[in-house]
Motif scaffolding. Structure first.
Motif, PDB file in Angstrom:
ATOM      1  N   THR A   1       0.859  -1.178   0.000  1.00 59.37           N
ATOM      2  CA  THR A   1       0.000   0.000   0.000  1.00 59.37           C
ATOM      3  C   THR A   1       0.896   1.228   0.000  1.00 59.37           C
ATOM      4  N   ASN A   2       0.604   2.187  -0.885  1.00 55.62           N
ATOM      5  CA  ASN A   2       1.426   3.398  -0.931  1.00 55.62           C
ATOM      6  C   ASN A   2       0.955   4.407   0.120  1.00 55.62           C
ATOM      7  N   ARG A   3       1.589   5.565   0.162  1.00 54.55           N
ATOM      8  CA  ARG A   3       1.260   6.593   1.163  1.00 54.55           C
ATOM      9  C   ARG A   3      -0.186   7.071   1.081  1.00 54.55           C
TER      10      ARG A   3
ATOM     11  N   ASP B   1      -3.395   3.556  -1.632  1.00 54.46           N
ATOM     12  CA  ASP B   1      -3.708   2.759  -2.822  1.00 54.46           C
ATOM     13  C   ASP B   1      -2.896   1.469  -2.790  1.00 54.46           C
ATOM     14  N   LYS B   2      -3.552   0.364  -3.125  1.00 51.54           N
ATOM     15  CA  LYS B   2      -2.865  -0.923  -3.142  1.00 51.54           C
ATOM     16  C   LYS B   2      -2.154  -1.124  -4.480  1.00 51.54           C
ATOM     17  N   TYR B   3      -1.054  -1.844  -4.449  1.00 51.46           N
ATOM     18  CA  TYR B   3      -0.315  -2.161  -5.669  1.00 51.46           C
ATOM     19  C   TYR B   3       0.221  -3.581  -5.561  1.00 51.46           C
TER      20      TYR B   3
END
Length: 101
Positions: A20-22, A25-27
């Protein structure tokens, strides 16, 4: 049938780690296949290049680990370089011999 086929040896099949980014959002969490391809240069020398493509069918590629295959691909240009992607539903086709082109 696809207009473009990538031909090479299945070098690796992997799943990218999820995160998960800052912004929350999941990646990641998708599968990729790495294909080692041979490119013949203008002077006749051969250069090996590794291409990494996303796949929805990792098990189909694992069956061909270390073997030569062809797979349907598309291509697009971004920032002055060509990028390849596997066509949706693209499956590897086993090759009996390696072309000497």
């Amino acid at each position: 049938m696809s207009m473009l086929q990538m031909t090479g040896q299945v070098a690796n099949v992997l799943e990218t780690p999820e995160g998960t980014n800052r912004d929350g959002d999941k990646y990641g969490g998708y599968h990729q296949v790495q294909i080692l391809c041979q490119q013949v240069l203008a002077n006749g020398e051969k250069r090996m290049e590794l291409f990494t493509l996303r796949t929805e069918n990792p098990e189909e590629f694992r069956k061909h680990q270390g073997k030569h295959i062809s797979v349907p691909v598309g291509v697009f240009a971004r920032s002055g370089s060509l990028n390849f992607y596997m066509e949706k539903g693209g499956l590897p086709k086993a090759l009996n011999t390696v072309s000497q082109a």
